[in-house]
Design a protein around this motif. Structure first.
Motif, PDB file in Angstrom:
ATOM      1  N   UNK A   1       0.850  -1.195   0.000  1.00 27.11           N
ATOM      2  CA  UNK A   1       0.000   0.000   0.000  1.00 27.11           C
ATOM      3  C   UNK A   1       0.881   1.240   0.000  1.00 27.11           C
ATOM      4  N   UNK A   2       0.558   2.172  -0.862  1.00 25.47           N
ATOM      5  CA  UNK A   2       1.262   3.439  -0.909  1.00 25.47           C
ATOM      6  C   UNK A   2       0.295   4.536  -0.509  1.00 25.47           C
ATOM      7  N   UNK A   3       0.675   5.338   0.483  1.00 26.46           N
ATOM      8  CA  UNK A   3      -0.211   6.426   0.880  1.00 26.46           C
ATOM      9  C   UNK A   3       0.622   7.590   1.372  1.00 26.46           C
ATOM     10  N   UNK A   4       0.091   8.771   1.304  1.00 33.94           N
ATOM     11  CA  UNK A   4       0.819   9.966   1.716  1.00 33.94           C
ATOM     12  C   UNK A   4      -0.129  10.895   2.444  1.00 33.94           C
ATOM     13  N   UNK A   5       0.403  11.644   3.367  1.00 34.61           N
ATOM     14  CA  UNK A   5      -0.398  12.632   4.089  1.00 34.61           C
ATOM     15  C   UNK A   5      -0.219  13.975   3.406  1.00 34.61           C
ATOM     16  N   UNK A   6      -1.300  14.588   3.046  1.00 34.40           N
ATOM     17  CA  UNK A   6      -1.267  15.846   2.316  1.00 34.40           C
ATOM     18  C   UNK A   6      -1.840  16.944   3.203  1.00 34.40           C
ATOM     19  N   UNK A   7      -1.071  18.018   3.396  1.00 34.02           N
ATOM     20  CA  UNK A   7      -1.581  19.127   4.187  1.00 34.02           C
ATOM     21  C   UNK A   7      -0.925  20.418   3.742  1.00 34.02           C
ATOM     22  N   UNK A   8      -1.535  21.532   4.125  1.00 36.80           N
ATOM     23  CA  UNK A   8      -0.973  22.831   3.780  1.00 36.80           C
ATOM     24  C   UNK A   8       0.338  23.046   4.534  1.00 36.80           C
ATOM     25  N   UNK A   9       1.312  23.758   3.925  1.00 35.48           N
ATOM     26  CA  UNK A   9       2.563  24.058   4.631  1.00 35.48           C
ATOM     27  C   UNK A   9       2.327  25.084   5.713  1.00 35.48           C
ATOM     28  N   UNK A  10       3.270  25.187   6.627  1.00 41.35           N
ATOM     29  CA  UNK A  10       3.107  26.093   7.760  1.00 41.35           C
ATOM     30  C   UNK A  10       3.693  27.480   7.466  1.00 41.35           C
ATOM     31  N   UNK A  11       4.488  27.575   6.416  1.00 36.45           N
ATOM     32  CA  UNK A  11       5.145  28.855   6.160  1.00 36.45           C
ATOM     33  C   UNK A  11       4.209  29.776   5.373  1.00 36.45           C
ATOM     34  N   UNK A  12       3.027  30.076   5.943  1.00 34.77           N
ATOM     35  CA  UNK A  12       2.020  30.833   5.204  1.00 34.77           C
ATOM     36  C   UNK A  12       2.456  32.269   4.933  1.00 34.77           C
TER      37      UNK A  12
ATOM     38  N   UNK B   1       0.146  10.171 -10.365  1.00 34.13           N
ATOM     39  CA  UNK B   1       1.588  10.046 -10.577  1.00 34.13           C
ATOM     40  C   UNK B   1       2.241   9.099  -9.585  1.00 34.13           C
ATOM     41  N   UNK B   2       1.810   9.140  -8.325  1.00 35.87           N
ATOM     42  CA  UNK B   2       2.445   8.326  -7.281  1.00 35.87           C
ATOM     43  C   UNK B   2       1.725   7.010  -7.032  1.00 35.87           C
ATOM     44  N   UNK B   3       0.701   6.712  -7.829  1.00 37.42           N
ATOM     45  CA  UNK B   3      -0.050   5.456  -7.689  1.00 37.42           C
ATOM     46  C   UNK B   3      -0.594   5.306  -6.262  1.00 37.42           C
ATOM     47  N   UNK B   4      -1.262   6.335  -5.783  1.00 36.55           N
ATOM     48  CA  UNK B   4      -1.816   6.357  -4.429  1.00 36.55           C
ATOM     49  C   UNK B   4      -3.010   5.411  -4.338  1.00 36.55           C
ATOM     50  N   UNK B   5      -3.093   4.671  -3.239  1.00 40.32           N
ATOM     51  CA  UNK B   5      -4.204   3.748  -3.018  1.00 40.32           C
ATOM     52  C   UNK B   5      -5.335   4.356  -2.210  1.00 40.32           C
ATOM     53  N   UNK B   6      -4.985   5.272  -1.297  1.00 43.58           N
ATOM     54  CA  UNK B   6      -5.993   5.885  -0.438  1.00 43.58           C
ATOM     55  C   UNK B   6      -5.472   7.252  -0.008  1.00 43.58           C
TER      56      UNK B   6
END
Length: 349
Positions: free
Chosen positions: A1-12, A67-72
């Motif tokens: 399983x390939x997964x990544x956490x996506x969130x906004x950066x902190x250096x707003x 592109x990254x073949x994300x599963x979830x």
């Protein structure tokens, strides 16, 4: 399983992000790939910029999934995701609308976040909540959710050198050390804790470990009130095991709001795993967790002082640190991974 956490950066507030809005910055650390999706800064003050950032995020997520073949996709922030070819897990770990309403004074933004979260909950294949209070909130929206609390690494907080820490802060074994550790934001109750020192019994001291915007005010109050000999500001401590071993009781003096009442406080779990009781304001989720040995207080200087006095009078009572085993991060991580696998490949398939 390939997964990544996506969130906004902190250096707003970094103006260089204006030049990188169209780029996804990717770095790999072992088995973890981080994709930082930049925003236009200062969006807090503009609904138009916030809408732009949401659209940018949705576009990048769509591209990354392919592109990254994300599963979830695990969505741990309020976001407006497009229709994806993979399942989405909505992870609710805080009551974000309450935070912006009660602690930051942005009711319009709070309503906007509430709308986004309700949409995310509706579109998600699975909803996970860090507190029972949040599970009930989603139930009011008409959705089932899985309770998966925050956790603690026991080996990182237990087994420290009590004598070495107390020597380092000039404490006698007969002194009662009250410890407060964390990042001290506007709801932390740090300043009221310093004000309460005037009412603490003799032989008690406050040890503050960490940083945050309330720290400067707390230091100033300590000087103005003549409490320098009753409170020690340690900053970030390298050896937190010694800190937890050296204190006698932990402090959790949060404001009492929907935001703090719906949170699963990691501080409480750390104090417990180190075998320390906790003096806490009456937070709803903390009450529901059922951890023994808590001393409940009102969110006032007088209330905190009363909690300290109660501990001094009952400090012969001990706490079995094994009650924190349910909250071991490794156990919770395996539970989360099992949930993700079931989302990708449903049971029985």
């Amino acid at each position: 399983m390939t997964w990544t956490q996506l969130e906004h950066p902190r250096q707003l507030l970094d103006p260089r992000l204006l030049q990188r809005t169209g780029k996804t910055l990717t770095e790999t650390q072992g088995r973890l790939t981080l994709s930082h999706i930049p925003n236009v800064p200062l969006a807090l003050f503009s609904p138009i910029l916030r809408a732009h950032n949401l659209n940018t995020l949705a576009s990048h997520v769509t591209e990354l999934v392919t592109r990254a073949d994300i599963d979830v996709v695990v969505a741990a922030r309020p976001m407006q995701l497009p229709a994806l070819k993979v399942p989405v897990v909505a992870d609710f770990f805080d009551d974000n609308p309450s935070y912006w309403q009660d602690h930051r004074g942005h009711p319009r933004l709070a309503k906007e976040i509430d709308r986004l979260e309700q949409q995310l909950a509706r579109d998600a294949r699975l909803r996970v909540c860090a507190s029972q209070v949040l599970v009930e909130k989603l139930a009011r929206w008409g959705h089932d959710a899985t309770y998966l609390p925050n956790g603690v690494h026991t080996e990182r907080v237990a087994g420290g050198d009590r004598a070495a820490f107390r020597r380092s802060v000039g404490a006698e074994e007969s002194d009662t050390l009250v410890g407060y550790i964390g990042f001290f934001g506007e709801f932390s109750g740090l300043t009221r804790s310093v004000r309460s020192l005037a009412l603490w019994p003799p032989g008690t001291r406050l040890l503050v470990a960490g940083d945050g915007p309330e720290l400067a005010r707390a230091r100033a109050l300590a000087v103005a009130g003549g409490f320098e000999d009753r409170v020690t500001f340690l900053g970030w401590v390298r050896n937190v095991r010694d800190f937890f071993a050296g204190i006698d009781v932990g402090l959790l003096p949060f404001d009492v709001t929907d935001f703090t009442g719906g949170a699963c406080p990691i501080k409480l779990l750390e104090y417990t795993a180190a075998g320390k009781r906790t003096i806490s304001t009456q937070l709803e989720e903390t009450r529901r967790m059922g951890i023994p040995g808590l001393i409940w207080t009102e969110p006032t200087p007088e209330g905190i002082a009363a909690g300290v006095r109660e501990f001094v009078n009952t400090q012969d009572e001990t706490l079995d640190p094994t009650v924190a085993r349910r909250y071991e991060w490794r156990t919770l991580a395996n539970e989360y991974l099992s949930l993700l696998r079931d989302v990708v490949v449903p049971a029985g398939v």
